[in-house]
Design an enzyme around this catalytic site. Structure first.
Site, PDB file in Angstrom:
ATOM      1  N   ARG A 177       7.172  37.591  17.831  1.00 32.84           N
ATOM      2  CA  ARG A 177       6.146  37.629  17.394  1.00 32.84           C
ATOM      3  C   ARG A 177       6.285  37.362  15.966  1.00 32.84           C
ATOM      4  O   ARG A 177       6.185  36.439  15.865  1.00 32.84           O
ATOM      5  CB  ARG A 177       5.848  38.790  18.322  1.00 32.84           C
ATOM      6  CG  ARG A 177       3.449  38.253  18.347  1.00 32.84           C
ATOM      7  CD  ARG A 177       2.735  38.191  17.581  1.00 32.84           C
ATOM      8  NE  ARG A 177       2.735  40.287  16.426  1.00 32.84           N
ATOM      9  CZ  ARG A 177       2.506  39.893  15.359  1.00 32.84           C
ATOM     10  NH1 ARG A 177       2.520  38.848  14.739  1.00 32.84           N
ATOM     11  NH2 ARG A 177       3.152  41.163  14.710  1.00 32.84           N
TER      12      ARG A 177
ATOM     13  N   CYS B  42      11.740  33.103   6.108  1.00 36.26           N
ATOM     14  CA  CYS B  42      12.968  31.855   5.359  1.00 36.26           C
ATOM     15  C   CYS B  42      13.662  32.570   4.086  1.00 36.26           C
ATOM     16  O   CYS B  42      13.013  32.615   3.022  1.00 36.26           O
ATOM     17  CB  CYS B  42      12.269  30.482   4.756  1.00 36.26           C
ATOM     18  SG  CYS B  42      14.390  29.803   4.668  1.00 36.26           S
TER      19      CYS B  42
END
Lengths: 325, 325
Positions: free
Chosen positions: A35, A265
């Site tokens: 999630r 990222c």
């Protein structure tokens, strides 16, 4: 290695005993990869990969796996398939006793969807600061609590367990440091609504161990002990594991983490990476704290998923254990 | 921000007071980037860049910067320019009072070279395990101590300060976990030779906070207090900062770190990254512990060097503060 033939103490949800060194004997990891992790990944994953991911996490021994979010697809395109995904994993608890699959619900509409699909655990997502409440929930903090009230009420009446997330507990990108009293006030309000557990989030990852101790101390002074609290650290400044250690010493025994550090990222300035479950498990097992997790199996899962995402896992333990994907 | 017009308490080398919460009020960072960091980087840097790097580290407020190594160029090609580099930075302490520029010397030949260039601080590098001593030093542990004896003796007689490094203090890739008694025995031998400080290295990064406390406790039981010890953690499994926190709580106030996490490629399986100085400083400043370091200036230096190395810094704090290079 977890033996799946009979439930472990972790799976039975027994209270966490404290050791003579003040650390918990066991920690329940609240796995948020599917999630919180995936919702921040830009590569769209096929639903089959997501379902397999959740199954692999259960097989690796995780017993709380936040599966998806019933937020409006416009806001989180990655999780737009929640309606189709949840039924694909809903039977996993039969195979893995004690497995819980919470889903995030933002409002009553989300709760309706979760109830229709037979979810047994939900989570609501509040903000400790007005600015983030305004930007993320389009409401004041007070209005967001009003919105959550019927969600939590109806969920608990239906026998569901509700977790409350509280974001921006340590720092806020617009407001700077956040006063502990403010966090305690909003957190207590969420618990008073009927949340069984409150997860304290360092959403921007700026917190350090002294702040963790101060906040947990402020909660304790307000009558909220560590047995009702979880911690949710982001590794944006590399502080997540040191903060976790501080929280464990304060009696917290539920820790949020994201398999493979999914959710930020590692090469972007805006990296908001969650604490990697593998880095957490390495520390916990090194401290002799039981988690029920089979680390090689978990690291292999994260490497497999990193292949689907087309980039190496940002988890240091994953890279050390299985190499870059 | 450090004011360079007069020496700070850190620069004067005064003993580190302990706060009421058991943490040191100040930490001296032993910056190893130019030596331990660069020796593991494969991109050859021009000597001008190395000299500028050391100057920038001093300008950012670091007051112990390990400058280079007088090891045989065959073993560490990156540092083959030690003879030329050292004179280029040897005058920096005039500009930055209190700045020390230790150099690594492996043997008497290395000491001769260091003495000829006017070094005032040297370090020797021992191993806690027989296997690593054999592989890295081509000697038994006892033979390595015999080799160091005249180095330390001659250095201290010449007025130099000697630091002893001890590697593989927590785990060894060939021998597995390392017994604390073994580490204490070799560590005490190095101190008894005349080393002023002993740096305990987790060379493969497998250690966890409980091991740190156990080892520091074993040293204390053997009469070696934390005031003579430094810690040197690698972030291979993401444990370095949590381990540092544990060491600080045991009274250690000298911590080794490498600017930008220099010294381990973040994308290779064999990553052996040092703890990033920026991640460390973020935690220490968050804890209210004085370091003398200007973090934005340091992060900018690491970003600048990452550009020369052609890859982003593995430090999470650097990426959060200044973005990928």
């Amino acid at each position: 290695m977890t033996d799946h033939t009979e439930p472990t103490v972790l799976e039975l949800g027994l209270p966490m005993p404290v050791r003579s060194d003040g650390l918990p004997a066991r920690v329940r990891i609240h796995e948020v990869g599917p999630r919180d992790g995936l919702q921040n990944e830009s590569v769209a994953l096929p639903i089959e990969v997501k379902a397999e991911f959740i199954g692999r996490l259960a097989q690796a021994g995780l017993r709380t796996v936040e599966a998806t979010s019933f937020v409006h697809p416009k806001w989180v395109p990655q999780l737009a398939d929640a309606e189709e995904l949840f039924p694909r994993v809903a039977e996993l608890p039969r195979q893995y006793p004690g497995l819980r699959l919470p889903v995030l619900v933002p409002n009553e509409r989300g709760l309706d969807r979760a109830l229709a699909l037979g979810a047994t655990d939900i989570a609501v997502f509040g903000s400790a600061t007005e600015t983030f409440a305004s930007r993320n929930l389009n409401r004041t903090v007070a209005e967001s609590l009003e919105m959550f009230a019927p969600v939590v009420h109806r969920a608990t009446e239906s026998g569901l367990t509700v977790r409350g997330y509280l974001s921006m507990c340590f720092g806020d990108p617009w407001e700077g440091p956040v006063a502990a009293e403010q966090v305690v006030a909003v957190g207590k309000a969420l618990l008073d609504l009927g949340c069984a557990e409150l997860s304290l989030g360092d959403t921007i990852g700026t917190g350090t161990p002294g702040q963790v101790e101060a906040l947990l101390g402020a909660f304790a002074a307000a009558g909220v002990g560590p047995e009702r609290l979880a911690v949710h650290f982001h590794d944006t400044y590399g502080q997540a594991l040191a903060n976790t250690l501080a929280a464990l010493r304060c009696g917290v025994s539920v820790v949020d983490a994201s398999a493979g550090g999914l959710g930020g990222c590692p090469y972007a300035k805006s990296a908001t990476g969650n604490l990697a479950t593998e880095d957490l498990v390495w520390m916990l097992h090194g401290l002799g704290i039981e988690t029920g997790v089979d680390l090689p199996s978990l690291a292999a899962t994260s490497q497999w998923l990193a292949g689907h995402l087309g980039r190496p896992s940002p988890s240091r333990a994953v890279r050390a254990l299985v190499g870059p994907s």
